[in-house]
Write a protein that holds these residues in place. Structure first.
Motif, mmCIF file in Angstrom:
data_model
loop_
_atom_site.group_PDB
_atom_site.id
_atom_site.type_symbol
_atom_site.label_atom_id
_atom_site.label_comp_id
_atom_site.label_asym_id
_atom_site.label_seq_id
_atom_site.Cartn_x
_atom_site.Cartn_y
_atom_site.Cartn_z
ATOM 1 N N UNK A 39 84.177 84.043 19.933
ATOM 2 C CA UNK A 39 82.888 83.996 19.109
ATOM 3 C C UNK A 39 81.693 83.003 19.430
ATOM 4 N N UNK A 40 81.860 82.610 20.722
ATOM 5 C CA UNK A 40 80.680 81.732 21.338
ATOM 6 C C UNK A 40 80.161 82.281 22.431
ATOM 7 N N UNK A 41 78.874 81.888 22.624
ATOM 8 C CA UNK A 41 78.069 82.342 23.873
ATOM 9 C C UNK A 41 77.875 81.136 24.934
ATOM 10 N N UNK A 42 78.532 81.309 25.983
ATOM 11 C CA UNK A 42 78.752 80.535 27.057
ATOM 12 C C UNK A 42 77.813 80.687 28.022
ATOM 13 N N UNK A 43 76.900 79.898 28.492
ATOM 14 C CA UNK A 43 76.022 80.079 29.519
ATOM 15 C C UNK A 43 76.146 79.130 30.719
ATOM 16 N N UNK A 44 76.293 79.677 31.927
ATOM 17 C CA UNK A 44 76.420 78.933 33.204
ATOM 18 C C UNK A 44 75.398 78.828 33.826
ATOM 19 N N UNK A 45 75.127 77.324 34.452
ATOM 20 C CA UNK A 45 73.921 77.538 35.460
ATOM 21 C C UNK A 45 74.269 76.485 36.595
ATOM 22 N N UNK A 46 73.923 76.666 37.801
ATOM 23 C CA UNK A 46 74.155 75.815 38.704
ATOM 24 C C UNK A 46 73.073 74.704 38.576
ATOM 25 N N UNK A 47 73.750 73.291 38.872
ATOM 26 C CA UNK A 47 72.765 72.053 38.856
ATOM 27 C C UNK A 47 71.598 72.306 39.555
ATOM 28 N N UNK A 48 70.255 72.045 39.346
ATOM 29 C CA UNK A 48 69.128 72.372 39.848
ATOM 30 C C UNK A 48 68.112 71.193 39.669
ATOM 31 N N UNK A 49 67.141 71.230 40.620
ATOM 32 C CA UNK A 49 65.996 70.591 40.238
ATOM 33 C C UNK A 49 64.691 71.330 40.365
ATOM 34 N N UNK A 50 63.788 71.236 39.730
ATOM 35 C CA UNK A 50 62.504 72.102 39.282
ATOM 36 C C UNK A 50 61.458 71.431 39.788
ATOM 37 N N UNK A 51 60.287 72.185 40.196
ATOM 38 C CA UNK A 51 58.789 71.654 40.443
ATOM 39 C C UNK A 51 58.189 72.929 39.705
ATOM 40 N N UNK A 52 56.795 72.823 39.225
ATOM 41 C CA UNK A 52 56.170 73.519 38.371
ATOM 42 C C UNK A 52 54.682 73.640 38.967
ATOM 43 N N UNK A 53 54.324 74.898 38.961
ATOM 44 C CA UNK A 53 52.490 75.112 39.244
ATOM 45 C C UNK A 53 51.803 74.839 38.059
ATOM 46 N N UNK A 54 50.585 74.743 38.115
ATOM 47 C CA UNK A 54 49.928 74.498 36.899
ATOM 48 C C UNK A 54 49.657 75.552 35.874
ATOM 49 N N UNK A 55 49.798 76.852 36.501
ATOM 50 C CA UNK A 55 49.543 77.999 35.717
ATOM 51 C C UNK A 55 50.209 78.685 35.177
ATOM 52 N N UNK A 56 51.607 78.158 35.345
ATOM 53 C CA UNK A 56 52.929 78.650 34.785
ATOM 54 C C UNK A 56 53.932 77.544 34.445
ATOM 55 N N UNK A 57 54.750 78.093 33.487
ATOM 56 C CA UNK A 57 56.106 77.525 32.989
ATOM 57 C C UNK A 57 56.996 77.750 33.957
ATOM 58 N N UNK A 58 57.068 78.707 34.619
ATOM 59 C CA UNK A 58 58.255 79.193 35.502
ATOM 60 C C UNK A 58 58.542 78.138 36.846
ATOM 61 N N UNK A 59 59.473 77.345 36.806
ATOM 62 C CA UNK A 59 59.412 76.663 37.894
ATOM 63 C C UNK A 59 60.112 77.205 38.933
ATOM 64 N N UNK A 60 59.636 76.280 40.390
ATOM 65 C CA UNK A 60 60.400 76.679 41.613
ATOM 66 C C UNK A 60 61.662 76.122 41.423
ATOM 67 N N UNK A 61 62.645 76.435 41.766
ATOM 68 C CA UNK A 61 64.120 76.042 41.691
ATOM 69 C C UNK A 61 64.808 75.823 42.919
ATOM 70 N N UNK A 62 65.357 74.654 42.909
ATOM 71 C CA UNK A 62 66.318 74.245 44.070
ATOM 72 C C UNK A 62 67.509 73.987 43.762
ATOM 73 N N UNK A 63 68.720 74.182 44.496
ATOM 74 C CA UNK A 63 69.958 73.452 44.207
ATOM 75 C C UNK A 63 70.028 71.893 44.053
ATOM 76 N N UNK A 64 70.760 71.206 42.928
ATOM 77 C CA UNK A 64 70.388 69.941 42.812
ATOM 78 C C UNK A 64 71.883 69.289 42.411
ATOM 79 N N UNK A 65 71.656 68.069 42.058
ATOM 80 C CA UNK A 65 72.972 67.312 41.624
ATOM 81 C C UNK A 65 72.784 67.353 40.093
ATOM 82 N N UNK A 66 73.936 66.706 39.400
ATOM 83 C CA UNK A 66 74.036 66.623 38.095
ATOM 84 C C UNK A 66 72.623 65.871 37.593
#
Length: 477
Positions: A90-117
């Motif tokens: 009865x739970x939703x469990x979401x998994x994501x790889x640790x990542x670091x992000x950078x952004x462009x000014x006109x979007x909230x969608x980040x450029x994603x790279x693998x990263x550390x915790x």
């Protein structure tokens, strides 16, 4: 060195042991992060959502966890975002790889790279959401708290892990999330962070209307929504998102005559109604019930300030507002429109001399939503004068008693005229015509006015009289 806190007790559910085992088999580090940790510390009840960070592939970890569970739950993979989700216990469990992000000014969608915790914690919106608990054997249950989020939880503070200007500019939705969390948790937004929201308020325009509306819904459903709307107003976000509300602010005075501040009155009404209903759309109706007052405000020397027709104008504004915010244009919108349109009706008849006819019309027009309408109108009583407050509530009790009495006797809620169009056509041997509508309307009016009872025989007699007046002759049997 920050103090090491261990929360193994929070991880007693078997799902965490399964995740830990799966991560060990894949030779990954894994952590539970965010809302689960925050809400456990705040003792906010059983979790429904769990976020897992893997230092490596979150998708692979989700698939491995699924394979270790007896019922092998389906794994939903979102490759674009590098995430996966499964449902278990009865739970939703979401998994994501640790990542670091950078952004462009006109979007909230980040450029994603693998990263550390640590990279992953840096990208979190608030310190209280960056808390992580280790699922690794060597330090199972240890809390990793690089930004003193634990202390912020204790102090009831919303603060960003990094520079708030960068945090909010990168993803402006976080501005609404800050206000939403402050409202839901009754926390304060740290001064620097609040000022950064004000500075970056125009960035909200790059966020989709659906995302904005989702946060507004959560604020409206909080125990005390006015906390959130006050912050939205203070930061300037409300004027961008809901200008119809901010247009209500202010008290004008001409020749010594003033009107109340309808903006702050509205927030009181929303808080009042929130004590009596969790219905999202009824709360929206409370929020919007006076929006027609700004465009209809006029001053007359003899009678002072008026807002004639504000309910009708406001109900029309509801459609435009819902459409702009991408809210449903279905029965939910129509319900809010109806509540806004009728918001003054019970008030207008709330006195000791209320007539049966007025009550019948109110019940008929409100239909199944009569209780919602009464709840809204009672919430609309915001006077600070104890005598007036008591008087208004007593008047509404009179209306409710009268409604019960009239409904039991006349059964007018959602009633259909006792005489059908088919019966009218057969009686007078006529084809579909405007006369049928005229007769049905006359019967309805006669019942609502109390001229005839809501019964077939009485309605048929009235039909024959009305038909005769229109020059129609009944067919002889």
């Amino acid at each position: 060195m920050p103090e090491i806190r261990n929360y193994s007790s929070a991880l007693s559910h078997r799902i965490f042991k399964v995740i830990s085992l799966a991560a060990e088999e894949l030779k990954l580090e894994s952590y539970v992060i965010g809302g689960f940790v925050r809400d456990h510390i705040l003792d906010r009840g059983e979790p429904k959502d769990i976020d897992i960070v893997a230092v490596g592939s979150g998708i692979e970890l989700a698939q491995k966890v699924s394979s270790l569970l007896p019922h092998k739950p389906k794994v939903q993979v979102f490759k674009t975002y590098g995430t996966a989700m499964l449902r278990a216990f009865d739970m939703e469990i979401e998994f994501v790889g640790a990542r670091k992000e950078s952004y462009n000014e006109d979007s909230r969608k980040p450029v994603v790279e693998d990263g550390t915790l640590e990279d992953d914690q840096n990208r979190r919106d608030f310190t209280i959401n960056a808390l992580a608990l280790s699922l690794n054997d060597k330090n199972f249950g240890d809390m990793l708290d690089p930004f003193n989020g634990f202390e912020d939880l204790k102090s009831k503070i919303i603060r960003t892990p990094l520079d708030p200007d960068i945090t909010y500019s990168d993803d402006p939705l976080r501005m609404l999330r800050a206000i939403r969390f402050a409202t839901q948790l009754n926390f304060k937004i740290e001064k620097e962070s609040l000022e950064a929201i004000t500075r970056n308020k125009k960035r909200i325009k790059i966020i989709s209307k659906e995302r904005i509306t989702d946060e507004l819904h959560k604020i409206i459903l909080a125990d005390k929504p006015s906390l959130g709307f006050t912050l939205l107003h203070k930061t300037g976000l409300l004027k961008i998102i809901l200008p119809e509300l901010t247009a209500l602010e202010g008290i004008d005075e001409i020749e010594g005559q003033r009107h109340k501040d309808n903006f702050w009155h509205t927030l009181e009404v929303v808080d009042n109604i929130s004590e009596n209903t969790d219905d999202l759309w009824l709360r929206w109706a409370a929020l919007l019930h006076d929006i027609g007052k700004a465009p209809t405000k006029k001053f007359h020397k003899k009678i002072g300030w008026t807002f004639h027709g504000h309910e009708f104008v406001g109900s029309k504004m509801v459609f435009k507002l819902f459409k702009r915010l991408r809210m449903p244009l279905n029965d939910k919108m129509k319900f809010v429109q109806k509540m806004v349109l009728m918001s003054s009706r019970p008030i207008a008849i709330a006195d000791d001399n209320v007539t049966d006819s007025a009550v019948r019309r109110l019940i008929f027009d409100a239909g199944d939503h009569i209780e919602d309408l009464m709840t809204l109108c009672e919430a609309d009583i915001t006077t600070k004068n104890p005598k007036r407050f008591k008087k208004y509530h007593n008047n509404f009790k009179v209306v409710r008693e009268k409604m019960k009495e009239v409904e039991e006797r006349d059964h007018v809620r959602n009633f259909q005229p006792p005489v059908t169009g088919e019966e009218i056509m057969e009686t007078f041997n006529i084809k579909p015509s405007k006369e049928i509508g005229m007769i049905k309307e006359a019967i309805k009016e006669a019942i609502l006015e109390g001229e005839i009872p809501n019964e077939h025989e009485a309605a048929r007699e009235f039909m024959l009289e009305k038909g005769k007046a229109l020059g129609l002759k009944p067919v002889e049997n």
